[in-house]
Design a protein around this motif. Structure first.
Motif, PDB file in Angstrom:
ATOM      1  N   SER A 244       0.836  -1.210   0.000  1.00  0.00           N
ATOM      2  CA  SER A 244       0.000   0.000   0.000  1.00  0.00           C
ATOM      3  C   SER A 244       0.866   1.253   0.000  1.00  0.00           C
ATOM      4  O   SER A 244       0.577   2.234  -0.700  1.00  0.00           O
ATOM      5  N   LYS A 245       1.933   1.229   0.777  1.00  0.00           N
ATOM      6  CA  LYS A 245       2.863   2.364   0.800  1.00  0.00           C
ATOM      7  C   LYS A 245       3.574   2.499  -0.537  1.00  0.00           C
ATOM      8  O   LYS A 245       3.844   3.620  -1.002  1.00  0.00           O
ATOM      9  N   LEU A 246       3.875   1.367  -1.145  1.00  0.00           N
ATOM     10  CA  LEU A 246       4.540   1.380  -2.454  1.00  0.00           C
ATOM     11  C   LEU A 246       3.670   2.083  -3.490  1.00  0.00           C
ATOM     12  O   LEU A 246       4.163   2.876  -4.298  1.00  0.00           O
ATOM     13  N   ASN A 247       2.383   1.831  -3.486  1.00  0.00           N
ATOM     14  CA  ASN A 247       1.467   2.470  -4.436  1.00  0.00           C
ATOM     15  C   ASN A 247       1.505   3.990  -4.326  1.00  0.00           C
ATOM     16  O   ASN A 247       1.313   4.702  -5.320  1.00  0.00           O
ATOM     17  N   ASN A 248       1.736   4.488  -3.121  1.00  0.00           N
ATOM     18  CA  ASN A 248       1.749   5.936  -2.902  1.00  0.00           C
ATOM     19  C   ASN A 248       2.995   6.614  -3.475  1.00  0.00           C
ATOM     20  O   ASN A 248       3.078   7.844  -3.478  1.00  0.00           O
ATOM     21  N   THR A 249       3.941   5.838  -3.967  1.00  0.00           N
ATOM     22  CA  THR A 249       5.142   6.429  -4.582  1.00  0.00           C
ATOM     23  C   THR A 249       4.973   6.625  -6.082  1.00  0.00           C
ATOM     24  O   THR A 249       5.878   7.149  -6.746  1.00  0.00           O
ATOM     25  N   TYR A 250       3.839   6.207  -6.635  1.00  0.00           N
ATOM     26  CA  TYR A 250       3.599   6.351  -8.076  1.00  0.00           C
ATOM     27  C   TYR A 250       2.932   7.692  -8.366  1.00  0.00           C
ATOM     28  O   TYR A 250       1.933   8.052  -7.736  1.00  0.00           O
ATOM     29  N   ILE A 251       3.497   8.422  -9.326  1.00  0.00           N
ATOM     30  CA  ILE A 251       3.002   9.750  -9.698  1.00  0.00           C
ATOM     31  C   ILE A 251       2.432   9.667 -11.109  1.00  0.00           C
ATOM     32  O   ILE A 251       3.178   9.634 -12.092  1.00  0.00           O
TER      33      ILE A 251
END
Length: 389
Positions: A244-251
């Motif tokens: 879930s945290k990884l997804n938040n690094t996608y722009i």
């Protein structure tokens, strides 16, 4: 579900045995001199493994499709560590066909290209989950012919090209002879591997084994309806939270940005709906080198070529970056990249512990056929120039 893992991992092992030809070829040929530009100098010649999955979607194949959905991430995770020679990391492309479904056009032989060769893991997952089953005539020779004709197999002699066709009706059905398809495949340096969903001897008598042997491929027989229980580990919940945290690094950026980001979340949900262990495997895949999204994610796009940042219109950017200077945008991207790399590293470390846990708690469930087949392929691979790290 474990059986489709052997199908897909067999693709990887065949990759190791057959691709050594490509590695050796590179060592003994000289490339023509090319003009070196600032951009060209950054790139090395890319090598591909191209796998076409031809799946029977008639009524009896629900189990096969479900296994394919669950085990996609196993092939990705194993392939992440493949190396040709000492430096080259081959890229993986997967294509998908369905055949034998009454919903498909009879004029096309009840065959449909679901996806051409793609390295977009979210898209591949989406297309697998879109498959449904419904009766039909299963023309193995014709679907092989069609995939050979329609797909862009390329002309690079170093590339490994494989077809995996799975089904349960005689290999001889239809007007187009599978032997002609095999001849065509061999001319294109494409290996055809066959997976009969049923009794091993029945697959031989209905010429599935013959279909594989003509191109030097592997014949396999599986129980496509067999259910295998995944082993849950103490690391699963942590990996899922990190995902879930990884997804938040996608722009997201550009016309497809939001749609692709939604697709990322949708495929997370699809994996989780199958089983928690599948969601974990997908998260591990997303932490690997093979999960790249430069077409819609600014972090991956900037890593591929920073020029893209200066070429974007303000309206192409997400709201949090609109009105920002190029320098501010690059600072934000570098921050997200650092976050992503840290999360990916943690997932990889936890997955290493997870694999040890599974190895210690997993009972021997490999059948004699699969065990013998895998042992033979591994023995051949040990004599080839491929390594795994």
């Amino acid at each position: 579900m474990k059986h489709i893992k052997y199908i897909l991992s067999s693709a990887l092992l065949l990759f190791m045995t057959a691709s050594s030809y490509g590695c050796n070829l590179k060592a003994h040929t000289k490339e023509k001199a090319t003009l070196i530009t600032p951009y060209a100098s950054k790139k090395t010649k890319e090598q591909y493994v191209k796998i076409a999955l031809l799946l029977d979607t008639s009524n009896s194949m629900d189990g096969l499709i479900n296994q394919a959905k669950a085990q996609l991430w196993d092939i990705v995770n194993e392939f992440t560590h493949a190396k040709c020679g000492t430096n080259v990391r081959p890229s993986l492309q997967i294509a998908l066909y369905e055949y034998g479904n009454d919903n498909l056009s009879s004029r096309e032989g009840y065959i449909r290209q679901v996806l051409g060769f793609s390295n977009d893991l979210d898209e591949i997952s989406e297309k697998l989950f879109s498959l449904t089953t419904n009766g039909g005539e299963e023309y193995c020779g014709q679907v092989i012919h069609t995939s050979l004709k329609q797909l862009d197999w390329g002309k690079n002699a170093d590339d490994l090209k494989m077809i995996f066709i799975a089904g349960n009706e005689p290999f001889t059905q239809g007007k187009l002879d599978f032997r002609d398809a095999a001849t065509n495949a061999k001319e294109k340096d494409i290996i055809v591997n066959t997976i009969f969903c049923g009794n091993y001897e029945q697959g031989i008598s209905t010429l599935w084994k013959k279909g594989a042997m003509l191109t030097g491929g592997e014949y396999m027989a599986i129980d496509h309806n067999r259910q295998v229980i995944h082993i849950n580990t103490p690391y699963d919940d942590i990996i899922i939270r990190l995902n879930s945290k990884l997804n938040n690094t996608y722009i997201s950026y550009g016309s497809m940005g939001m749609r692709k980001k939604e697709l990322q979340y949708a495929q997370d949900a699809n994996a989780a709906n199958l089983e928690e262990a599948v969601a974990v495997k997908r998260a591990v895949s997303k932490s690997s080198r093979l999960y790249k999204n430069s077409q819609w994610d600014l972090v991956d796009a900037a890593e591929a070529d920073e020029v893209v940042i200066s070429e974007l219109k303000d309206t192409d950017l997400p709201k949090e970056l609109q009105g920002k200077s190029e320098g501010e945008i690059m600072t934000y991207i570098k921050q997200k990249k650092t976050e992503r790399e840290e999360i990916q590293k943690k997932i990889q470390e936890l997955n290493a512990k997870r694999e040890v846990y599974i190895a210690e708690h997993q009972k021997e469930e490999i059948g004699e056929l699969e065990n013998a087949m895998l042992s033979a392929i591994k023995a051949q691979a040990s004599r080839k120039n491929f390594t795994w790290d």
